[in-house]
Design a protein around this motif. Structure first.
Motif, PDB file in Angstrom:
ATOM      1  N   SER A   1       0.821  -1.227   0.000  1.00 11.49           N
ATOM      2  CA  SER A   1       0.000   0.000   0.000  1.00 11.49           C
ATOM      3  C   SER A   1       0.849   1.268   0.000  1.00 11.49           C
ATOM      4  O   SER A   1       0.325   2.358  -0.203  1.00 11.49           O
ATOM      5  N   ASP A   2       2.147   1.118   0.263  1.00 16.31           N
ATOM      6  CA  ASP A   2       3.063   2.265   0.165  1.00 16.31           C
ATOM      7  C   ASP A   2       3.830   2.237  -1.153  1.00 16.31           C
ATOM      8  O   ASP A   2       4.860   2.909  -1.295  1.00 16.31           O
TER       9      ASP A   2
ATOM     10  N   ARG B   1      -0.971   2.197  -4.295  1.00 18.40           N
ATOM     11  CA  ARG B   1      -1.666   3.493  -4.213  1.00 18.40           C
ATOM     12  C   ARG B   1      -2.617   3.678  -5.395  1.00 18.40           C
ATOM     13  O   ARG B   1      -3.665   4.315  -5.259  1.00 18.40           O
TER      14      ARG B   1
ATOM     15  N   LEU C   1      -5.746   2.049  -4.485  1.00 21.97           N
ATOM     16  CA  LEU C   1      -6.486   2.890  -3.528  1.00 21.97           C
ATOM     17  C   LEU C   1      -7.142   4.079  -4.227  1.00 21.97           C
ATOM     18  O   LEU C   1      -8.309   4.415  -3.962  1.00 21.97           O
ATOM     19  N   LEU C   2      -6.393   4.704  -5.131  1.00 24.98           N
ATOM     20  CA  LEU C   2      -6.936   5.872  -5.842  1.00 24.98           C
ATOM     21  C   LEU C   2      -8.092   5.465  -6.756  1.00 24.98           C
ATOM     22  O   LEU C   2      -9.067   6.207  -6.907  1.00 24.98           O
TER      23      LEU C   2
ATOM     24  N   LEU D   1      -6.681   4.910   3.687  1.00 22.37           N
ATOM     25  CA  LEU D   1      -6.467   5.622   2.418  1.00 22.37           C
ATOM     26  C   LEU D   1      -5.611   6.863   2.662  1.00 22.37           C
ATOM     27  O   LEU D   1      -4.609   7.104   1.961  1.00 22.37           O
TER      28      LEU D   1
ATOM     29  N   HIS E   1      -1.788   5.948   3.618  1.00 21.99           N
ATOM     30  CA  HIS E   1      -0.860   5.509   2.569  1.00 21.99           C
ATOM     31  C   HIS E   1      -0.662   6.570   1.483  1.00 21.99           C
ATOM     32  O   HIS E   1       0.419   6.629   0.883  1.00 21.99           O
ATOM     33  N   LEU E   2      -1.675   7.390   1.249  1.00 21.32           N
ATOM     34  CA  LEU E   2      -1.480   8.453   0.251  1.00 21.32           C
ATOM     35  C   LEU E   2      -0.713   9.634   0.849  1.00 21.32           C
ATOM     36  O   LEU E   2       0.051  10.293   0.150  1.00 21.32           O
TER      37      LEU E   2
ATOM     38  N   CYS F   1       2.989   9.139   0.472  1.00 18.13           N
ATOM     39  CA  CYS F   1       3.584   9.307  -0.862  1.00 18.13           C
ATOM     40  C   CYS F   1       4.343  10.631  -0.916  1.00 18.13           C
ATOM     41  O   CYS F   1       3.829  11.665  -0.511  1.00 18.13           O
TER      42      CYS F   1
ATOM     43  N   TYR G   1       0.574   9.705 -12.743  1.00 21.77           N
ATOM     44  CA  TYR G   1       0.162   9.472 -11.367  1.00 21.77           C
ATOM     45  C   TYR G   1      -0.157  10.768 -10.614  1.00 21.77           C
ATOM     46  O   TYR G   1      -1.038  10.816  -9.753  1.00 21.77           O
TER      47      TYR G   1
ATOM     48  N   LEU H   1      -2.959  11.927  -7.475  1.00 24.06           N
ATOM     49  CA  LEU H   1      -2.459  12.161  -6.121  1.00 24.06           C
ATOM     50  C   LEU H   1      -2.886  13.544  -5.625  1.00 24.06           C
ATOM     51  O   LEU H   1      -3.373  13.698  -4.499  1.00 24.06           O
TER      52      LEU H   1
ATOM     53  N   SER I   1      -6.503  13.570  -4.702  1.00 22.94           N
ATOM     54  CA  SER I   1      -6.786  12.933  -3.410  1.00 22.94           C
ATOM     55  C   SER I   1      -6.428  13.872  -2.264  1.00 22.94           C
ATOM     56  O   SER I   1      -7.175  14.015  -1.296  1.00 22.94           O
TER      57      SER I   1
END
Ligand code: SF4
Ligand code: SF4
Length: 418
Positions: free
Chosen positions: A32-33, A38, A41-42, A57, A60-61, A64, A80, A84, A87
């Motif tokens: 998840s890292d 990710r 998750l996104l 969520l 881990h985000l 980043c 990406y 990000l 989010s």
């Protein structure tokens, strides 16, 4: 129509090629890292299967770095960063941003706060050099100490004269504006002066543009979308008054942000103006490389070049900084193992994710210590401060400088300045 910020993720085939390029995955080993984790998750956030209030969520985000090392290695061309940022924008509406980060963003985004703040910081900077250690306060002082000027020309108002390539280039006039930024302007005035002088030796006329502001990258990365848009609009408007000018940027994070202003200002009345500015924005090393650069005087020096993530991965500029260093006869560029990995600075990350930031920095410092370098060169203020503080905490007195500082020093030794 505003583009879907998640659309760049849809090409992911979950192959995992990006995992080993991700600094957080290398430290935690948690899927998840990783970029692939990710992206899952996104995707769930996009489809509404996870809400922006979900603690896992957010965890881990938030971990980043936004370093974008996952983008150039992806065979499917996944983009990406927009997802990000989206989010983070949603998180900022449901959970508080840590107060040290909020304070930093308030200071850099408002001239009325940042000018006195950086004035005081410059006053106490000589004392910061006396502090040693790896505690949180010692690291903060180490970062401040790393902003000192270290090369020839410190404190002197050199005037440059054109070198051979500059004379050739003068036949087709080329004017550039210097992007001043916030931290660069407040703590790295010596790098701005070196930037101006080295560009002039290479035939550029450098002009000042008033009305410019912080680039807003830190605000965008923290999810403060409206603040980032306000700052982007200020800069786009300021430079729009000088439509023929190219923009020279000596901070990788600022350059990456300005080059994506059109995405930030999608559907804004300034979108097209932002696109034109983005197309005329260059890292200073690109401008120097395209002009030669003019060779300087010999300097017997082993230099480890550490590419800033927002130059190497976000702007995909890899050769130009090396060409700048190669314009110095006698200078040897020594490789180091962690060059493609983030140093853990990542804007306000060292404040919001201190432990992970230090663990990532530790890998970088270890590699630089083994490299045999006498100097580290990197083109971003956050990297100079983070790596400088990390080396000091380890008891290593390796100076960390911007590549143009070395070229500037070489030009001074060659007699280009009076
Ligand atoms: S982002 Fe790219 S490299 Fe990473 S898992 Fe997806 S397709 Fe593979
Ligand atoms: S941006 Fe950097 S930290 Fe974030 S997933 Fe990509 S490689 Fe990992």
């Amino acid at each position: 129509m505003t583009p879907n910020p998640f659309s760049g993720l849809h090409a992911c085939v979950h192959c995992g090629f990006c995992l080993q390029s991700c600094p957080t995955f290398l430290v935690t080993g948690d899927e998840s890292d990783s970029p692939r984790g990710r992206i899952v998750l996104l995707g769930a956030l996009e489809r509404g299967e996870l809400q922006e209030t979900d603690p896992d969520l957010i965890l881990h985000l938030d971990r980043c770095l936004g370093c974008r090392a996952c983008e150039p290695v992806c065979p499917s061309g996944v983009s990406y960063a927009p997802a990000l940022e989206e989010s983070r924008r949603r998180f900022a509406t449901v959970r508080p941003i840590p107060w040290p980060v909020r304070l930093l963003l308030a200071i850099v985004g408002e001239p009325v706060l940042r000018i006195p703040f950086f004035t005081v910081a410059r006053w106490i900077r000589p004392l910061a050099s006396l502090v040693r250690g790896s505690s949180a306060p010692a690291m903060m002082f180490g970062m401040l100490a790393a902003t000192r000027a270290k090369g020839v020309g410190n404190g002197r108002r050199w005037r440059s004269r054109r070198g051979p390539a500059g004379e050739a280039r003068a036949q087709r006039p080329s004017m550039v504006a210097l992007f001043r930024g916030c931290v660069m302007d407040g703590l790295f005035g010596h790098v701005h002066r070196a930037t101006r002088r080295t560009l002039e030796v290479n035939g550029y006329r450098v002009v000042e543009v008033s009305g410019q502001d912080c680039c807003g990258a830190l605000h965008a990365h923290a999810g403060l979308h409206d603040e980032a848009v306000r700052l982007a609009r200020a800069n786009v408007s300021a430079f729009a008054k000088h439509s023929g000018l190219w923009l020279a940027v000596n901070s990788a994070g600022c350059g990456a942000q300005i080059r994506e202003y059109d995405r930030l200002l999608a559907d804004d009345s300034l979108e097209e103006t932002a696109r034109r500015l983005a197309a005329r924005t260059c890292d200073v090393t690109e401008l120097l490389a395209v002009a030669g650069p003019v060779q300087g005087a010999r300097m017997e020096l082993k230099v480890a070049y550490d590419p800033p993530c927002h130059l190497l991965h976000a702007q995909r500029v890899s050769e130009a900084p090396l060409k700048v260093l190669q314009a110095i006869p006698g200078l040897e560029i020594v490789p180091h193992e962690e060059a493609a990995l983030c140093c853990g600075s990542a804007g306000s990350y060292s404040l919001s994710q201190r432990e992970l930031s230090l663990a990532i920095l530790e890998r970088k410092v270890e590699a630089l210590a083994k490299s045999g370098a006498q100097v580290v060169a990197t083109g971003n203020p956050g990297c100079i401060m983070q790596i400088g503080a990390g080396l000091r905490a380890r008891g290593l007195d390796l100076p960390v400088v911007h590549p143009v500082e070395l070229l500037d020093r070489s030009y001074a030794l060659a007699g280009y300045y009076s």
